[in-house]
Enzyme design. Structure first.
Site, PDB file in Angstrom:
ATOM      1  N   CYS A  84       0.759  -1.208  -0.047  1.00 19.09           N
ATOM      2  CA  CYS A  84       0.143   0.002   0.125  1.00 19.09           C
ATOM      3  C   CYS A  84       0.660   1.135  -0.020  1.00 19.09           C
ATOM      4  CB  CYS A  84      -0.849  -0.115   1.097  1.00 19.09           C
ATOM      5  SG  CYS A  84      -0.412   0.624   2.732  1.00 19.09           S
ATOM      6  N   GLU A  85       0.324   2.412  -0.625  1.00 16.60           N
ATOM      7  CA  GLU A  85       1.255   3.400  -0.986  1.00 16.60           C
ATOM      8  C   GLU A  85       1.203   4.294   0.326  1.00 16.60           C
ATOM      9  OE1 GLU A  85      -0.095   5.196  -4.222  1.00 16.60           O
ATOM     10  OE2 GLU A  85      -1.768   6.489  -3.287  1.00 16.60           O
ATOM     11  N   HIS A  87       1.394   3.316   3.714  1.00 19.67           N
ATOM     12  CA  HIS A  87       2.209   2.832   4.774  1.00 19.67           C
ATOM     13  C   HIS A  87       3.394   2.062   4.215  1.00 19.67           C
ATOM     14  CE1 HIS A  87      -1.918   3.223   6.681  1.00 19.67           C
ATOM     15  NE2 HIS A  87      -1.270   3.657   7.625  1.00 19.67           N
ATOM     16  N   GLN A 126      -5.738  -0.705  -3.645  1.00 18.14           N
ATOM     17  CA  GLN A 126      -6.396  -1.853  -4.096  1.00 18.14           C
ATOM     18  C   GLN A 126      -7.149  -1.416  -5.296  1.00 18.14           C
ATOM     19  OE1 GLN A 126      -7.707  -4.687  -1.150  1.00 18.14           O
ATOM     20  NE2 GLN A 126      -9.502  -5.320  -2.510  1.00 18.14           N
ATOM     21  N   HIS A 154      -4.951  -6.233   4.293  1.00 18.84           N
ATOM     22  CA  HIS A 154      -3.928  -5.201   4.067  1.00 18.84           C
ATOM     23  C   HIS A 154      -3.378  -5.083   5.467  1.00 18.84           C
ATOM     24  CE1 HIS A 154      -5.877  -2.510   1.140  1.00 18.84           C
ATOM     25  NE2 HIS A 154      -6.203  -3.815   0.901  1.00 18.84           N
TER      26      HIS A 154
HETATM   27 ZN   LIG Z   1      -1.925   1.321   4.133  1.00 18.37          ZN
END
Ligand SMILES: [Zn+2]
Length: 194
Positions: A84-85, A87, A126, A154
């Site tokens: 994920c961008e 975190h 996503q 996630h």
């Molecule tokens: Zn995240």
């Protein structure tokens, strides 16, 4: 643009120091280099635009028997990983399902898996994995009727913050007939649950 492994090594070393650890101790000595090599692999998709991925995996073949070309092609549960961008955290147990209504060009089924895999190898959301795949599949096949269903865990939700293990995120991307034809949409969603 190629991934700058030297810069990654240097910055990971900086993070280790910022965490209060000693980057020169035995267990961490090789860590910046390991992370740089891992990033090169897991972020390989950042080297390519969607159009370039469409070109790489865009080999199609013509359907000889054109009577059946309107039948839905559906590939279910392609397993991919992404980050994920928000975190830079792993999105795991990610399953991508792709459907399209062929016009006259068919794409090899393994190519659909390769497209999903490469798109996921980026800092992603996503939802955007879905729109990226829909764009590429549409470009390659010449069909506007494409759907992408994705489910994933996630780790930024399951391992930190609200810590809700087992929480799955589902996203749907509907294009063309999949967007407007509710019967077709239901048929697809039903197929996806089997
Ligand atoms: Zn995240």
């Amino acid at each position: 643009m190629a991934i700058d492994k030297d810069a990654i090594r240097e910055h990971v070393r900086g993070i280790l120091i910022a965490l209060g650890d000693d980057p020169d101790r035995e267990g961490l000595k090789e860590t910046p280099d390991r992370v740089a090599r891992m990033y090169e692999e897991v972020f390989a998709g950042m080297n390519y635009t969607n159009d370039e991925i469409a070109e790489m995996y865009g080999k199609t073949f013509k359907e000889e028997d054109t009577r059946h070309t309107e039948d839905m092609v559906f590939v279910k549960d392609i397993e991919v990983f992404s980050y994920c961008e928000h975190h830079m955290a792993l999105m795991y147990d990610m399953k991508v399902s792709i459907a399209y209504l062929p016009k006259d060009k068919l794409i090899g089924l393994s190519k659909l898996a390769r497209i999903a895999d490469m798109v996921a190898r980026r800092l992603q959301l996503q939802e955007r994995i879905g729109t990226d795949i829909a764009y590429i599949v549409s470009k390659v096949t010449g069909s506007e009727d494409v759907a992408v269903l994705i489910e994933a865990n996630h780790s930024c939700m399951t391992a930190r913050g609200i810590k809700k293990p087992g929480t799955k995120t589902f996203t749907t991307t509907f294009r063309g007939k999949f967007e407007n034809d509710i019967t077709l949409q239901n048929k697809l969603l039903l197929m996806n649950t089997h």
